[in-house]
Design an enzyme around this catalytic site. Structure first.
Site, short mmCIF file in Angstrom:
data_model
loop_
_atom_site.label_atom_id
_atom_site.label_comp_id
_atom_site.label_asym_id
_atom_site.label_seq_id
_atom_site.Cartn_x
_atom_site.Cartn_y
_atom_site.Cartn_z
N CYS A 143 -11.19 9.41 4.65
CA CYS A 143 -11.31 9.13 6.10
C CYS A 143 -10.45 10.05 6.96
O CYS A 143 -10.75 10.29 8.12
CB CYS A 143 -10.93 7.69 6.41
SG CYS A 143 -12.11 6.51 5.75
N ASP A 199 -3.42 2.94 8.39
CA ASP A 199 -3.25 4.39 8.44
C ASP A 199 -2.08 4.78 9.37
O ASP A 199 -1.37 5.74 9.11
CB ASP A 199 -4.54 5.07 8.92
CG ASP A 199 -5.63 5.01 7.87
OD1 ASP A 199 -5.32 4.65 6.71
OD2 ASP A 199 -6.80 5.30 8.19
N GLU A 219 0.83 -1.20 0.00
CA GLU A 219 0.00 0.00 0.00
C GLU A 219 0.87 1.26 0.00
O GLU A 219 0.55 2.25 -0.66
CB GLU A 219 -0.94 0.00 1.22
CG GLU A 219 -2.01 1.08 1.11
CD GLU A 219 -3.02 1.01 2.27
OE1 GLU A 219 -4.16 0.62 2.02
OE2 GLU A 219 -2.65 1.37 3.41
#
Lengths: 228, 173
Positions: free
Chosen positions: A139, A170, A51
């Site tokens: 978010c 995150d 990611e």
């Protein structure tokens, strides 16, 4: 300030005392010292690295995630794979007004500044979140950086955060950006060490599919079981 | 899976310390070395950490910090720099003990002379020596000039703490 174990205990308390409705346990306005890379469950380091590569690419298409897009990204993207929430795009791109560069510039002007804020979300998100069939309302609202006593502190302001998958991925991104920023600042003769990461989530929640982790935590004290 | 990361300039005594730790380790020890990066950051510095056996000690005789420091000097940039936060947090997760060996620069020069080391240019010795010390300050690595025999036990004990933590969690069941 609350610590990760306090947050875990709050969720465990809500679970034990049935202080939730529907299929989600939620804490509103949770603020804590994010000193651990996970709150519940083992981080998937392989996915985290992939990611990060995708964020670095700033691609707004989930099909560009190396090794393939996980289900959650597929669910929220448009039919062609488009999304809003590539954090690399939101932080580094000219289209989103060079948020990280702005942070560095504020620190160059004044190391004690309270303006060094990277804004992730945007006014048009109310229209953008569901265009072309996607359901991606960014978010992270914003991340503020503060230099105090030679430490670079990070305050992460989340709109919505899943305590299992959302938090750990995150957190890895915020840790990554903290290091990048430290290196950028060093290139400008500002030498700092990594400080605290403070997490502030308007909605920190756990979905029903992860309630077994609370049971496991209450029973064994182990918050980091491997995912079933 | 206890992990000890040893970093430092060439000639700082990493390999010697790695062997001394391996000889004294209560667990079977595996010494691994990383030179200039040949594959991805994940393949070189992350995946191997997950392949360590539960009852094995991994001693890294140079890991990712070498690429942080030598990369910009000899290859134009560090491949690790963008991922430093990720690698460090994974080492945190494993409770890795992180040490930078940094004897006085004269000692390093002498050792490099004796070895006939030709990788590190003599004019770069001071720069690299300082870069490692700066890294230790910035990322809270233990900075050691030398390690006495009795100190080996402290390092090994610190590395085993992670395993103890796992046992404590298991013991609550």
């Amino acid at each position: 300030m609350l610590l990760p174990e306090d947050v875990r205990d709050e969720f465990a308390w809500k679970w034990t005392n049935k202080k939730f409705t529907g299929n989600t346990i939620e804490i509103i306005g949770e603020s804590f010292l994010a000193s651990e890379p996970s709150l519940f469950g083992q981080p998937n380091h392989d996915y985290i690295m992939r990611e990060l590569d995708w964020y670095q690419s700033a691609s707004l298409n989930v099909n560009d995630i190396p090794g393939g897009a996980p289900k959650i990204w597929q669910q929220i993207s448009s039919e062609s794979g488009e999304i809003n929430s590539n954090y690399g795009f939101l932080l580094f791109s000219e289209e989103n007004h060079m948020q990280l560069d702005n942070v560095v510039k504020h620190f160059i002007a004044d190391q004690g500044t309270r303006r060094a804020t990277a804004v992730y979300t945007r006014p048009t998100i109310h229209q953008d979140w569901n265009r072309d069939g996607m359901t991606d309302f960014i978010c992270t609202n914003a991340v503020q950086y503060l230099i105090r006593d030679g430490l670079l502190h990070v305050v992460v302001q989340m709109r919505s955060n899943d305590i299992v998958f959302g938090y750990r991925n995150d957190w890895a991104w915020q840790k990554y950006v903290q290091e990048i920023l430290i290196q950028d600042l060093a290139e400008n003769d500002i030498f700092v060490k990594p400080g605290s990461i403070v997490w502030n989530a308007a909605s920190l929640h756990m979905y029903e599919r992860h309630f077994w982790m609370l049971e496991n935590y209450i029973e064994t004290g182990d918050p980091f079981p491997e995912l079933r | 899976m206890p992990i000890i990361i040893l970093e430092g300039i060439d000639g700082s005594g990493k390999s010697t310390l790695a062997q001394r730790l391996a000889d004294k380790s209560p667990l079977p020890a595996r010494i691994e070395h990383r030179g200039p990066i040949k594959d991805t950051v994940q393949a070189e510095y992350v995946n191997p950490l997950f392949e360590v056996d539960e009852n094995e000690l991994l001693i890294a005789d140079r890991w990712h910090v070498g690429e942080m420091i030598y990369g910009p000097l000899y290859r134009g940039k560090s491949m690790v720099a963008p991922y430093l936060g990720a690698v460090e947090s994974i080492l945190d997760w494993f409770g890795a003990v992180r040490i930078i060996m940094s004897p006085p620069i004269e000692v390093v020069r002498e050792r490099l002379d004796v070895r006939g080391e030709d990788y590190l240019e003599p004019e770069h010795v001071e720069l690299v020596h300082k870069a490692y010390e700066d890294f230790a300050w910035q990322y809270n690595y233990q900075l050691l000039t030398d390690v006495a025999d009795h100190q080996l036990d402290y390092i090994l004990a610190a590395a085993m703490k992670h395993q103890e933590r796992q046992h404590v969690i298991a013991g609550r069941r």
